[in-house]
Design a protein around this motif. Structure first.
Motif, PDB file in Angstrom:
ATOM      1  N   SER A   1       0.381  -0.631   2.203  1.00 19.41           N
ATOM      2  CA  SER A   1      -0.173  -1.341   3.359  1.00 19.41           C
ATOM      3  C   SER A   1      -1.156  -2.439   2.961  1.00 19.41           C
ATOM      4  O   SER A   1      -1.643  -3.162   3.813  1.00 19.41           O
ATOM      5  CB  SER A   1      -0.835  -0.359   4.330  1.00 19.41           C
TER       6      SER A   1
ATOM      7  N   TYR B   1      11.755  -8.646   5.626  1.00 21.97           N
ATOM      8  CA  TYR B   1      10.574  -7.831   5.880  1.00 21.97           C
ATOM      9  C   TYR B   1       9.879  -8.354   7.125  1.00 21.97           C
ATOM     10  O   TYR B   1       9.860  -9.550   7.399  1.00 21.97           O
ATOM     11  CB  TYR B   1       9.595  -7.903   4.694  1.00 21.97           C
TER      12      TYR B   1
ATOM     13  N   GLN C   1       6.150  -8.495   9.019  1.00 22.12           N
ATOM     14  CA  GLN C   1       4.719  -8.339   8.803  1.00 22.12           C
ATOM     15  C   GLN C   1       3.995  -8.506  10.131  1.00 22.12           C
ATOM     16  O   GLN C   1       3.770  -9.618  10.605  1.00 22.12           O
ATOM     17  CB  GLN C   1       4.194  -9.346   7.779  1.00 22.12           C
TER      18      GLN C   1
ATOM     19  N   GLU D   1       0.715  -5.111   7.121  1.00 25.15           N
ATOM     20  CA  GLU D   1       1.615  -4.407   6.202  1.00 25.15           C
ATOM     21  C   GLU D   1       2.996  -5.060   6.165  1.00 25.15           C
ATOM     22  O   GLU D   1       3.369  -5.787   7.071  1.00 25.15           O
ATOM     23  CB  GLU D   1       1.729  -2.914   6.578  1.00 25.15           C
ATOM     24  N   MET D   2       3.729  -4.809   5.100  1.00 26.68           N
ATOM     25  CA  MET D   2       5.084  -5.342   4.924  1.00 26.68           C
ATOM     26  C   MET D   2       6.065  -4.217   5.208  1.00 26.68           C
ATOM     27  O   MET D   2       6.093  -3.208   4.511  1.00 26.68           O
ATOM     28  CB  MET D   2       5.284  -5.832   3.496  1.00 26.68           C
TER      29      MET D   2
END
Lengths: 113, 116
Positions: A106, B37, B39, B44-45
């Protein structure tokens, strides 16, 4: 679901100080990575680590940076003598195999003042 | 040359509509992987979807699908039935099979805003 754990979530440090960012990858993963993302910019590769050694590093990863896997579970990124421009989100990631996707932590938001 | 190009810095879509986020890539390696991805604002990814260069079919994961056109070197993400929670930054990334532990190269991202 297994996850990559990063600590701390946010760190503030004075310019010139050393910081250690910590990561616990997923236990059966073999490949470990550090990436960084300067605010508002794209995610950049720093370093990859496999078989207890660095396998690749970017131009960003100069002598100021080092990585370690000290005890078989933790994976750390050390930044010596931090600079203002080191302020960024730092992501740890791990992967079980060569070509499949990563799991990202994270992130640790590093602020250098 | 950029390895991953995302030409849409920002996109808007109405809730429940479908949206396509563009991604083109450049590589001479025959073996590579393409990823998307998400975000969110929390930072966070979140891994969404993966397409391997040798995969014959387009990848799908729930509401996400990847429109893979190998000859055109494009890997667009399609989100069907958009939800408010889909509002986030979306990154396309490529993993090339070079070295002993290959790395991801990211695009600059597309910020998606889902509206009512």
């Amino acid at each position: 679901e297994p996850e990559v754990t990063q600590t701390p979530s946010h760190q503030v440090t004075q310019m010139g100080q050393e910081v250690i960012l910590r990561c616990v990858p997923i236990s059966n993963h073999l490949y470990f990575y550090w990436y960084r993302q300067i605010l508002g910019q794209k995610v950049e590769f720093l370093v990859s680590f496999y078989n207890n050694e660095i396998s690749e590093k970017s131009e960003i990863f100069d002598d100021q940076f080092s990585v370690e896997r000290p005890d078989g579970s933790n994976f750390t990124l050390k930044i010596r003598s931090t600079k203002l421009e080191d302020s960024a989100m730092y992501f740890c990631a791990s992967s079980p195999s060569f070509l499949y996707g990563y799991t990202f932590g994270s992130g640790t938001r590093l602020t250098v003042v | 040359a950029q390895k991953i190009t995302q030409t849409q810095p920002g996109m808007f879509v109405q809730e429940k509509e479908a949206v396509t986020l563009d991604c083109t890539y450049d590589t001479s390696d025959p073996s590579y992987g393409l990823f998307w991805y998400k975000q969110p604002s929390s930072g966070e990814m979140i891994f969404l979807i993966y397409q391997g260069s040798y995969d014959q079919q387009n990848a799908t994961e729930g509401r996400y699908s990847l429109n893979f056109q190998k000859a055109r070197k494009s890997a667009n993400l399609v989100i069907s039935a958009s939800q408010l929670g889909d509002s986030a930054m979306y990154f396309c990334a490529m993993r090339e099979a070079t070295g002993t532990a290959s790395k991801l190269t990211f695009g600059t991202g597309t910020r998606l805003q889902v509206t009512l």
